[in-house]
Motif scaffolding. Structure first.
Motif, PDB file in Angstrom:
ATOM      1  N   VAL A 190       2.785  30.127 -30.448  1.00 59.42           N
ATOM      2  CA  VAL A 190       2.657  29.617 -31.817  1.00 59.42           C
ATOM      3  C   VAL A 190       2.433  28.104 -31.798  1.00 59.42           C
ATOM      4  O   VAL A 190       1.581  27.602 -32.526  1.00 59.42           O
ATOM      5  CB  VAL A 190       3.866  30.003 -32.694  1.00 59.42           C
ATOM      6  CG1 VAL A 190       3.833  29.256 -34.019  1.00 59.42           C
ATOM      7  CG2 VAL A 190       3.880  31.496 -32.950  1.00 59.42           C
ATOM      8  N   SER A 191       3.158  27.394 -30.947  1.00 60.75           N
ATOM      9  CA  SER A 191       2.919  25.939 -30.871  1.00 60.75           C
ATOM     10  C   SER A 191       1.526  25.659 -30.321  1.00 60.75           C
ATOM     11  O   SER A 191       0.854  24.728 -30.776  1.00 60.75           O
ATOM     12  CB  SER A 191       4.000  25.251 -30.039  1.00 60.75           C
ATOM     13  OG  SER A 191       3.982  25.721 -28.714  1.00 60.75           O
ATOM     14  N   ASP A 192       1.054  26.468 -29.362  1.00 61.81           N
ATOM     15  CA  ASP A 192      -0.312  26.318 -28.857  1.00 61.81           C
ATOM     16  C   ASP A 192      -1.333  26.632 -29.956  1.00 61.81           C
ATOM     17  O   ASP A 192      -2.341  25.947 -30.089  1.00 61.81           O
ATOM     18  CB  ASP A 192      -0.563  27.233 -27.655  1.00 61.81           C
ATOM     19  CG  ASP A 192       0.173  26.777 -26.405  1.00 61.81           C
ATOM     20  OD1 ASP A 192       0.714  25.650 -26.407  1.00 61.81           O
ATOM     21  OD2 ASP A 192       0.213  27.551 -25.432  1.00 61.81           O
ATOM     22  N   LEU A 193      -1.059  27.683 -30.734  1.00 61.64           N
ATOM     23  CA  LEU A 193      -1.954  28.053 -31.833  1.00 61.64           C
ATOM     24  C   LEU A 193      -2.018  26.939 -32.875  1.00 61.64           C
ATOM     25  O   LEU A 193      -3.102  26.571 -33.335  1.00 61.64           O
ATOM     26  CB  LEU A 193      -1.493  29.365 -32.476  1.00 61.64           C
ATOM     27  CG  LEU A 193      -2.279  29.861 -33.689  1.00 61.64           C
ATOM     28  CD1 LEU A 193      -3.725  30.165 -33.314  1.00 61.64           C
ATOM     29  CD2 LEU A 193      -1.602  31.102 -34.267  1.00 61.64           C
ATOM     30  N   ASP A 194      -0.872  26.383 -33.235  1.00 58.38           N
ATOM     31  CA  ASP A 194      -0.835  25.286 -34.202  1.00 58.38           C
ATOM     32  C   ASP A 194      -1.644  24.089 -33.702  1.00 58.38           C
ATOM     33  O   ASP A 194      -2.422  23.499 -34.454  1.00 58.38           O
ATOM     34  CB  ASP A 194       0.603  24.857 -34.487  1.00 58.38           C
ATOM     35  CG  ASP A 194       1.388  25.892 -35.269  1.00 58.38           C
ATOM     36  OD1 ASP A 194       0.770  26.817 -35.845  1.00 58.38           O
ATOM     37  OD2 ASP A 194       2.628  25.791 -35.305  1.00 58.38           O
ATOM     38  N   ALA A 195      -1.466  23.749 -32.435  1.00 59.85           N
ATOM     39  CA  ALA A 195      -2.203  22.618 -31.856  1.00 59.85           C
ATOM     40  C   ALA A 195      -3.700  22.916 -31.839  1.00 59.85           C
ATOM     41  O   ALA A 195      -4.516  22.027 -32.128  1.00 59.85           O
ATOM     42  CB  ALA A 195      -1.695  22.325 -30.446  1.00 59.85           C
TER      43      ALA A 195
END
Length: 194
Positions: free
Chosen positions: A167-172
């Motif tokens: 999710v943090s990778d997706l947000d970035a």
């Protein structure tokens, strides 16, 4: 989706040639993807829980509409399995030209999840209507960038990584892509396209 309860709720003893798997919230991996083995309930066309309107087709988005712990979980149905959504799920059929993986990626992102939480209602058990879900704004961008985000998201789902990581990778990835698109502002949004 659709299902029956009480005496009308029963399942086949095993999966057969004419069986449909009844998918529910327990078949979802937080926040996205399906776990077909976690809940294996099968029905046939004679079952009171069967509904042809709740059968899943390739390219549809399946969304958990109710439940404090699982509302907002999302998956794109791309499978050759015979499956039906139960009544805890919304089936979202994208209009022609709408990339279901891009829409699902936005719904699974932190920004999408925050919007879902804001639209959810209820005391105790939270839920979101299909109309509210369909009105969620998503960032517009060129089709090539949407496809790029969709490919990235699909890869993350296939890798079956822990939620916090991807999710943090997706947000970035969304943030980087939105900057490249230079299309996102509070006024430049579109509906889900379902």
């Amino acid at each position: 989706g659709f299902a029956r309860y009480g005496e009308q709720r029963y399942f086949l003893e095993r999966n057969g040639r004419h069986a449909w798997q009844l998918l529910g919230a327990k078949n979802f991996i937080p926040w996205t993807g399906l776990d077909w083995e976690r809940r294996k309930n099968f029905i046939n066309t004679d079952n009171p829980s069967f509904s042809s309107k709740a059968l899943l087709q390739a390219g549809e988005i399946v969304f958990v509409r109710v439940g404090v712990g699982c509302i907002g979980r999302v998956a794109v149905f791309e499978n050759d399995r015979r499956a039906q959504a139960d009544d805890w799920l919304h089936i979202l059929t994208p209009r022609p030209g709408v990339n279901p993986w891009y829409v699902a990626a936005w719904l699974a992102s932190s920004a999408g999840q925050a919007q879902i939480k804001n639209l959810a209602h209820g005391v105790g058990t939270m839920s979101i209507s299909k109309a509210s879900l369909a009105s969620l704004p998503i960032p517009p961008m060129k089709d090539s960038l949407k496809q790029e985000v969709a490919r990235f998201f699909k890869k993350q789902v296939a890798a079956n990584r822990r939620t916090e990581e991807w999710v943090s990778d997706l947000d970035a990835y969304f943030e980087k892509t939105l900057k490249r698109a230079a299309a996102f502002s509070s006024r430049s949004t579109a509906s889900l396209g379902i």
